[in-house]
Design an enzyme around this catalytic site. Structure first.
Site, mmCIF file in Angstrom:
data_model
loop_
_atom_site.group_PDB
_atom_site.id
_atom_site.type_symbol
_atom_site.label_atom_id
_atom_site.label_comp_id
_atom_site.label_asym_id
_atom_site.label_seq_id
_atom_site.Cartn_x
_atom_site.Cartn_y
_atom_site.Cartn_z
ATOM 1 N N ALA A 66 -21.300 79.031 -9.507
ATOM 2 C CA ALA A 66 -21.204 80.345 -10.127
ATOM 3 C C ALA A 66 -22.402 80.514 -11.060
ATOM 4 C CB ALA A 66 -19.912 80.433 -10.926
ATOM 5 N N GLY A 105 -18.892 76.673 -7.183
ATOM 6 C CA GLY A 105 -18.637 77.834 -6.338
ATOM 7 C C GLY A 105 -19.448 77.788 -5.047
ATOM 8 N N GLU A 108 -17.563 75.722 -2.803
ATOM 9 C CA GLU A 108 -16.331 76.449 -2.486
ATOM 10 C C GLU A 108 -16.578 77.555 -1.451
ATOM 11 O OE1 GLU A 108 -15.569 76.795 -6.830
ATOM 12 O OE2 GLU A 108 -13.510 76.396 -6.235
ATOM 13 N N GLU A 128 -17.592 71.276 -12.016
ATOM 14 C CA GLU A 128 -17.135 72.200 -13.059
ATOM 15 C C GLU A 128 -16.569 71.483 -14.280
ATOM 16 O OE1 GLU A 128 -16.737 72.631 -9.855
ATOM 17 O OE2 GLU A 128 -16.750 74.759 -9.305
HETATM 18 N N1 CAA Z 1 -25.884 79.328 -13.350
HETATM 19 C C1 CAA Z 1 -26.938 79.843 -14.016
HETATM 20 N N2 CAA Z 1 -28.077 79.172 -14.221
HETATM 21 C C2 CAA Z 1 -28.162 77.932 -13.726
HETATM 22 C C3 CAA Z 1 -27.098 77.335 -13.027
HETATM 23 C C4 CAA Z 1 -25.911 78.086 -12.841
HETATM 24 N N3 CAA Z 1 -24.880 77.605 -12.163
HETATM 25 N N4 CAA Z 1 -27.464 76.090 -12.663
HETATM 26 C C5 CAA Z 1 -28.722 75.920 -13.121
HETATM 27 N N5 CAA Z 1 -29.133 77.027 -13.761
HETATM 28 C C6 CAA Z 1 -30.455 77.247 -14.354
HETATM 29 C C7 CAA Z 1 -30.724 76.283 -15.519
HETATM 30 O O1 CAA Z 1 -30.221 76.772 -16.718
HETATM 31 C C8 CAA Z 1 -32.227 76.212 -15.492
HETATM 32 O O2 CAA Z 1 -32.703 77.363 -16.136
HETATM 33 P P1 CAA Z 1 -34.063 77.298 -16.994
HETATM 34 O O3 CAA Z 1 -35.127 76.853 -16.035
HETATM 35 O O4 CAA Z 1 -34.203 78.662 -17.523
HETATM 36 O O5 CAA Z 1 -33.802 76.278 -18.067
HETATM 37 C C9 CAA Z 1 -32.575 76.342 -14.018
HETATM 38 O O6 CAA Z 1 -31.415 76.911 -13.385
HETATM 39 C C10 CAA Z 1 -32.873 75.026 -13.332
HETATM 40 O O7 CAA Z 1 -31.841 74.128 -13.629
HETATM 41 P P2 CAA Z 1 -32.145 72.591 -13.953
HETATM 42 O O8 CAA Z 1 -33.224 72.487 -14.967
HETATM 43 O O9 CAA Z 1 -30.856 71.951 -14.257
HETATM 44 O O10 CAA Z 1 -32.735 72.108 -12.546
HETATM 45 P P3 CAA Z 1 -32.494 70.768 -11.753
HETATM 46 O O11 CAA Z 1 -33.256 70.898 -10.499
HETATM 47 O O12 CAA Z 1 -32.706 69.588 -12.644
HETATM 48 O O13 CAA Z 1 -30.924 70.736 -11.380
HETATM 49 C C11 CAA Z 1 -28.850 71.607 -10.558
HETATM 50 C C12 CAA Z 1 -30.398 71.688 -10.509
HETATM 51 C C13 CAA Z 1 -28.386 70.260 -10.033
HETATM 52 C C14 CAA Z 1 -28.318 72.708 -9.708
HETATM 53 C C15 CAA Z 1 -28.391 71.760 -12.034
HETATM 54 O O14 CAA Z 1 -28.991 72.908 -12.580
HETATM 55 C C16 CAA Z 1 -26.907 71.915 -12.201
HETATM 56 O O15 CAA Z 1 -26.198 70.929 -12.215
HETATM 57 N N6 CAA Z 1 -26.435 73.169 -12.356
HETATM 58 C C17 CAA Z 1 -25.037 73.443 -12.630
HETATM 59 C C18 CAA Z 1 -24.183 73.275 -11.422
HETATM 60 C C19 CAA Z 1 -22.760 73.627 -11.739
HETATM 61 O O16 CAA Z 1 -22.194 73.172 -12.716
HETATM 62 N N7 CAA Z 1 -22.143 74.445 -10.891
HETATM 63 C C20 CAA Z 1 -20.812 74.883 -11.108
HETATM 64 C C21 CAA Z 1 -20.838 76.183 -11.856
HETATM 65 S S1 CAA Z 1 -19.220 76.706 -12.341
HETATM 66 C C22 CAA Z 1 -18.533 77.292 -10.935
HETATM 67 O O17 CAA Z 1 -19.117 77.297 -9.902
HETATM 68 C C23 CAA Z 1 -17.128 77.816 -11.154
HETATM 69 C C24 CAA Z 1 -16.552 78.507 -9.988
HETATM 70 O O18 CAA Z 1 -16.301 77.933 -8.986
HETATM 71 C C25 CAA Z 1 -16.186 79.919 -10.085
#
Ligand code: CAA
Length: 695
Positions: A66, A105, A108, A128
């Protein structure tokens, strides 16, 4: 290629619809992405020439979840459940083509596709829990239907990113695709599905994997017991477990989903997830340095030197060996060097015995660390980190010598935890090359490095130090020179109050219990016992002027002597010490303090509010870049509970007004140690937040 909107395209190749997403940086499920996906599936459904659909992402990754930045805002665009329903109920097979990471998500959505292919380097997960959440789009209901209950419990509470080959074994992925041409592989897979007339498989309809766990509550109880220690204080792991339990025990998929959605909402609107999402962004903000341009050229570090093979030096050396960088470790005696190298080997062997690295890794990593008694051997290294004990004359002497040995352009770093980097830099002819790299003990484990910038430190040295810290897997915060820098300066504010509290009637174990219950790994007195009460204590000069002096004089020097503030049994289990209680009471009485009862709330406020106050002073003096950096420092370096977001985030949750009012009361009662920081007064008067002021 026909654009659906700014971030999605739909095209048809030989009857296979290609629905592609391109929403940098990580293809998160923003409102535009959701809307594009829904319209893309609808377009495929409406186009009679389309026989199957491949869902693929451009850029570095599949959908990473998400869009966290949209949480808490007004709902816009298509809902995620509408997208999922459209995919799952599509009359044509939908194949998810995964590269990078399919997370939260994102996974999912993939689980609603009828099939999934992934390149071998891809990883899938439901992380999450790390944001204080649970997979709120059916993930907790679909995952156990594929991988089984035990594995699902592990994945949702651990949040791991599972490599594609393992996903294949687990059934999460149906086929591994070509690393070089995912799209072609996915199209070929879709053609295969059509040719073989394979069904439109819906994960929600398969219950076989749940059957085995029905009527066996002990599976969940055992699992809960297993994660209890690691997840103490966190709400999300337990809520994730409840969702998997609901998948097993509910009468239908929909009933389980309703439980998931209810618990998801509770977490999303609760304080823990807010704090954990703050930490997610804070850990990404720390790398952004307002006055060191991103394009600053860095120094190539191919070889590292470390002076001092004690606990710190050895731990620091391991960080570099772990990423394949050769290290030259300097000591003054063969005995100390052998001891240091022995501890490093023992540490690696312990890690190997737990299965986290192989026996070959142990040899490769120890092989990268070369011991020497000659500082001259540091002539070819690109970075030297001095890690000897805290003595300014000694450090100055070492840096002056190093100046004559290190090659031009090498970085000269000190691991000092408190001393003035500028003064150290002055002992060299190249102050621009000098920087503080303050690791936390044990340095091979703790995730923090304070990168301490001196007055003369060059941008290249700062940028290289930050980059290198990232490379060795640390969180690095750039801080300024002041006593204790950021972390220990805040710690000192707490310690001073903890010492006063015991003079007024609280016992060390009362203070420790309150802070432990707040979520810290241990309180100040247990921490002193662990570190050794005699750090910085001098037997010859000790005159019993503090409780610590008296305890050291009694040879109660902490865990190592089986007695400190606590008594320790043979298994290092601590119990309150009547001897210490007597010492404290007598000491307090001599100082004219009479013991009084104290509430847990008072103990907490008196320990934590001075920390906040110190943090505000640090920001005002420009010693930390932003409030969230202070939070990361205290989370990564001292174990502040992530679910409370760090001391500065916590301050805003409590309310700065309340913190100020309490500090003012305490100042009246106990004096100027509680005098509020002028910036705190200003912020309350203006009603501004750290963010408003650019902190
Ligand atoms: N939403 C918004 N922004 C996100 C994001 C997300 N889910 N995931 C990453 N970003 C942004 C980061 O804030 C970062 O922004 P900046 O460059 O402005 O700082 C940019 O994307 C790059 O992220 P990373 O520096 O972390 O890059 P990376 O290559 O080292 O890692 C990644 C990539 C593994 C995807 C890591 O960003 C990560 O773990 N992201 C979160 C994943 C996550 O937790 N997903 C679940 C979300 S909750 C959900 O999905 C609930 C639901 O089902 C409804």
């Amino acid at each position: 290629m026909a654009p659906i909107n700014d971030v999605t395209d739909f095209s048809v190749e030989n009857g296979i619809g290609i629905l592609s997403l391109d929403s940098p940086p990580v293809n998160a499920l923003s409102s535009a992405v959701r809307t594009g996906l829904l319209e893309g599936i609808q377009a495929a459904e409406a186009d009679a020439s389309v026989r199957a659909v491949v869902l693929i992402c451009r850029g570095r990754t599949f959908i990473a979840g998400a869009d966290i930045t949209e949480f808490g805002g007004a709902a816009k665009g298509a809902s995620l459940s509408a997208v999922q329903d459209a995919i799952e109920n599509s009359s044509k097979p939908v194949v998810a083509a995964i590269h990078g990471t399919a997370l939260g998500g994102g996974l999912e959505v993939a689980l609603c596709c009828h099939y999934r292919v992934a390149v071998p380097s891809a990883r899938c997960g439901l992380p999450e829990v790390n944001l204080g959440l649970l997979p709120g789009a059916g993930g907790t209901q679909r995952l156990p239907r594929i991988v089984g209950v035990e594995k699902a419990l592990e994945m949702v509470t651990g949040g791991q990113h599972v490599p594609a080959p393992t996903c294949l074994e687990l059934g999460l992925v149906d086929e591994l695709a070509s690393e070089d041409d995912l799209q072609a592989s996915a199209i070929a897979f879709a053609e295969g599905v059509l040719a073989e007339g394979r069904p439109l498989r819906k994960v929600r309809e398969s219950d076989d994997k749940l059957e085995a766990s029905r009527g066996k509550p002990e599976i969940f109880e055992k699992f809960r017991a297993g994660i209890a220690r690691r997840t103490r204080g966190f709400l999300a792991p337990e809520y994730n477990v409840r969702c998997i339990e609901a998948a097993v025990n509910s009468e239908s998929f929909e009933a389980g989903l309703a439980v998931e959605q209810d618990l998801f909402r509770k977490l999303l609107t609760g304080p823990q997830s807010l704090a954990q999402r703050h930490v997610f962004f804070a850990e990404r903000q720390i790398w952004k340095l307002p006055d060191v341009p991103r394009e600053t050229p860095t120094i190539e570090v191919q070889k590292v030197g470390i002076i001092g093979a004690g606990t710190m030096g050895g731990g620091i050396a391991m960080n570099f060996a772990n990423v394949g960088l050769p290290v030259t470790l300097v000591e003054t005696s063969q005995e100390a060097l052998d001891r240091g190298l022995g501890v490093i080997r023992a540490n690696y062997e312990r890690t190997a015995s737990r299965g986290r690295i192989t026996a070959e890794d142990v040899e490769a990593r120890t092989g990268l660390i070369t011991g020497t008694l000659a500082m001259e051997d540091l002539g070819d290294v690109d970075l030297v980190i001095e890690a000897v004990f805290e003595s300014m004359p000694l450090k100055k002497e070492i840096f002056a010598r190093l100046d004559g040995i290190a090659k031009p352009g090498a970085i000269l770093a000190s691991n000092t935890s408190a001393l003035d980097i500028n003064e150290i830099a002055q002992s060299t002819e190249r102050p621009e090359a000098v920087i503080g790299l303050h690791f936390f003990s044990p340095a091979n484990v703790m995730k923090l490095v304070e990168v301490v910038r001196g007055e003369a430190t060059s941008d290249a040295v700062i940028a290289t130090s930050m980059g290198l810290s990232k490379r060795i897997g640390k969180n690095a915060a750039l801080v300024g020179v002041c006593p204790g820098f950021v972390g220990n300066r805040i710690l000192a504010a707490r310690q001073a109050q903890a010492n006063r509290l015991v003079m007024e009637g609280a016992m060390p174990w009362d203070v420790d219990r309150v802070l432990f219950d707040f979520g810290l790994p241990m309180g100040p007195f247990a921490m002193s016992d662990l570190a050794g009460l005699d750090i910085g204590w001098n037997k010859a000069e000790s005159r019993g002027e503090t409780v610590r002096d008296v305890l050291c004089e009694m040879d109660r020097r902490g865990q190592k002597t089986s007695a400190g503030y606590y008594d320790y049994d043979a298994h290092r289990k601590a119990s309150p010490s009547p001897v210490v209680e007597k010492v404290i009471r007598e000491f307090a009485a001599r100082g004219g303090n009479s013991a009084r009862a104290m509430s847990d709330e008072e103990i907490l406020e008196r320990c934590v509010y001075p920390m906040i106050n110190e943090g505000v002073k640090i920001l005002d003096e420009g010693m930390a870049i932003r409030a969230s950096d202070v939070d990361v420092i205290w989370i990564s370096g001292y174990g502040w509970p992530v679910y409370r977001g760090g001391p500065m985030f916590y301050a805003e949750q409590v309310g700065l007004e309340r913190v100020l009012a309490r500090l003012q009361e305490l100042q009246k009662e106990y004096g100027d140690a509680f005098a509020p920081a002028p910036l705190l007064e200003k912020m309350v008067a203006e009603g501004s937040s750290f963010r408003d002021l650019g902190f």
